[in-house]
Structure formats: structure tokens, C-alpha cells
Design a protein around this motif. Structure first.
Motif, short mmCIF file in Angstrom:
data_model
loop_
_atom_site.label_atom_id
_atom_site.label_comp_id
_atom_site.label_asym_id
_atom_site.label_seq_id
_atom_site.Cartn_x
_atom_site.Cartn_y
_atom_site.Cartn_z
N ILE A 9 0.71 -0.99 0.20
CA ILE A 9 -0.12 0.10 0.00
C ILE A 9 0.70 1.05 0.15
CG2 ILE A 9 -1.68 1.27 1.47
CD1 ILE A 9 -3.04 -1.32 2.20
N LYS A 10 1.89 1.22 0.66
CA LYS A 10 2.97 2.42 0.85
C LYS A 10 3.61 2.75 -0.68
CE LYS A 10 6.78 4.29 3.36
NZ LYS A 10 7.76 4.05 4.49
N LYS A 11 4.00 1.82 -1.38
CA LYS A 11 4.41 1.67 -2.56
C LYS A 11 3.53 2.44 -3.35
CE LYS A 11 7.70 -0.24 -5.64
NZ LYS A 11 8.79 0.10 -4.72
N PHE A 23 -5.46 9.53 -3.61
CA PHE A 23 -5.00 8.20 -3.38
C PHE A 23 -6.12 8.12 -2.38
CE2 PHE A 23 -3.35 5.31 -0.14
CZ PHE A 23 -3.13 4.12 -0.87
N GLU A 24 -6.90 6.98 -2.19
CA GLU A 24 -7.72 6.66 -1.05
C GLU A 24 -7.96 5.32 -0.68
OE1 GLU A 24 -12.67 7.27 -0.21
OE2 GLU A 24 -11.69 8.39 -1.81
N ILE A 25 -8.10 4.60 0.44
CA ILE A 25 -8.21 3.54 0.92
C ILE A 25 -9.51 3.50 1.64
CG2 ILE A 25 -7.79 1.48 2.25
CD1 ILE A 25 -4.76 2.33 1.81
N SER A 32 -9.73 -4.49 1.09
CA SER A 32 -9.59 -3.00 1.17
C SER A 32 -9.63 -2.48 -0.33
CB SER A 32 -8.29 -2.44 1.61
OG SER A 32 -8.06 -2.94 3.19
N ALA A 33 -10.41 -1.51 -0.57
CA ALA A 33 -10.33 -0.88 -1.95
C ALA A 33 -9.61 0.07 -1.88
CB ALA A 33 -12.08 -0.49 -2.12
N VAL A 34 -8.63 0.22 -2.95
CA VAL A 34 -7.40 1.17 -3.04
C VAL A 34 -7.82 1.93 -4.34
CG1 VAL A 34 -4.97 1.52 -3.51
CG2 VAL A 34 -5.64 -0.40 -1.99
N ARG A 35 -8.23 3.24 -4.20
CA ARG A 35 -8.25 4.10 -5.30
C ARG A 35 -7.37 5.07 -5.69
NH1 ARG A 35 -10.53 9.13 -6.43
NH2 ARG A 35 -10.73 9.51 -4.13
#
Length: 72
Positions: A9-11, A23-25, A32-35
């Protein structure tokens, strides 16, 4: 090889910031939805992710970050 979920996630977060993208989680029931920008993908909520799954997850953001292999 096992990759820490936080590192994955950090990358993605750092790559989004470097390109000026949103960027949003969002936490779902088991994922987890990563946008990033207008693309949303899901990532299982495990503390460790195998290398193959991490690479496939990174590849899903290739259009946003400039092509396949952007994370290398």
C-alpha cells in the motif's frame, strides 16, 4: 517471497503522490479498496501477501502509473 501488506500500500501511495494523483483506501468487509485517480482495485486484508499476488495487484495500476513494471 512474502511481502508485507503495508509495504504494498505504501508503494502505491508514494507513486500516486509522485504523480499528483488522488489516493484513497476504503475498508470493505474482507478487502480494502484502493483508489488511485479513477481506478479502484481491491486487496485482501492479510498481513502478508505473496509476491505473485503483489505483482498482479501492481499490474492493475499500470495504466495509471505508466506501464507494466512501474514498481521496479
Amino acid at each position: 517471497m512474502i511481502v508485507n501488506r503495508k509495504a504494498v500500500i505504501k508503494k502505491i501511495q508514494q507513486a500516486a503522490k509522485a504523480r499528483g494523483l488522488a489516493f484513497e483506501i476504503t475498508e470493505l468487509s474482507r478487502h480494502s479498496a484502493v483508489r488511485v485517480g479513477r481506478i479502484t482495485r481491491t486487496l485482501g486484508r492479510h498481513s502478508e501477501i505473496d509476491d505473485v499476488t503483489a505483482r498482479k495487484f501492481f499490474d492493475q495500476f499500470a495504466d495509471v502509473f505508466g506501464g507494466k513494471g512501474w514498481w521496479r
